[in-house]
Design a protein around this motif. Structure first.
Motif: not given
Length: 194
Positions: A61-66, A84-88
């Motif tokens: 799973a990916a965690f999207l930290d908007l 994984e994590a995606i940071f915006l």
């Protein structure tokens, strides 16, 4: 989450990075709104419950930290086993600070200086599930609630792998499918899609 008394920053609660200090990000006009520790615990309890039920697999799973700010939520997700994590983060100073913090995190991640209102889909396409954590500045809510709601509705439609969407806000949201949990002046609004 309150800054740590032992050092200036926020601490990871559990997992392989437990106790790691995340420096407090640069704040605009002296204002900050960190996710309280009790809210963070409640949110990850929800995710762990979904994992125990077999509805969410952290390891794929990916965690999207908007609107990532300090990145504490995405880093906590990595610590707890997310693939994984995606940071915006759009603010230049916060983006640079977050980029520096993430160089010391030994987990798969990406950080982008992008406007979360425009770039919130199309990440981590290889992952089975995605968890979206949306925490725009509270100053946005008075004029941009409709824009935030439209973004959330689009995620529901566009992201077939979306497992859960969480929105931190100053008020309970009466949006379709969302359950609200108040924590003082902060409210965690959650919609499970799995």
């Amino acid at each position: 989450m309150k800054p740590s008394k032992k050092g200036k920053g926020l601490r990871i609660q559990t997992g392989d990075l437990k106790g790691k200090l995340i420096p407090s990000p640069v704040t605009q006009e002296g204002k900050s709104n960190f996710t309280p520790a009790i809210m963070k615990k409640s949110f990850f309890d929800i995710l762990e419950s979904l994992q125990l039920q077999g509805r969410l697999n952290f390891t794929d799973a990916a965690f999207l930290d908007l609107f990532a700010g300090s990145g504490q939520m995405g880093i906590e997700a990595l610590s707890r086993g997310f693939a994984e994590a995606i940071f915006l983060e759009l603010a230049w100073d916060r983006f640079e600070s977050l980029k520096g913090v993430l160089t010391k995190i030994p987990h798969e991640h990406s950080v982008f200086r992008k406007d979360a209102f425009r770039f919130y889909t199309g990440f981590a396409e290889a992952r089975t599930h995605k968890v979206f954590f949306i925490d725009p500045p509270y100053s946005f809510w008075e004029k941009k609630e409709a824009k935030i709601k439209a973004m959330v509705e689009d995620i529901v439609v566009q992201e077939s792998g979306a497992a859960l969407i969480a929105v931190q806000s100053p008020v309970a949201l009466d949006w379709e499918g969302f359950e609200s949990r108040p924590f003082g002046r902060n409210v965690l609004n959650v919609r499970a899609l799995v």
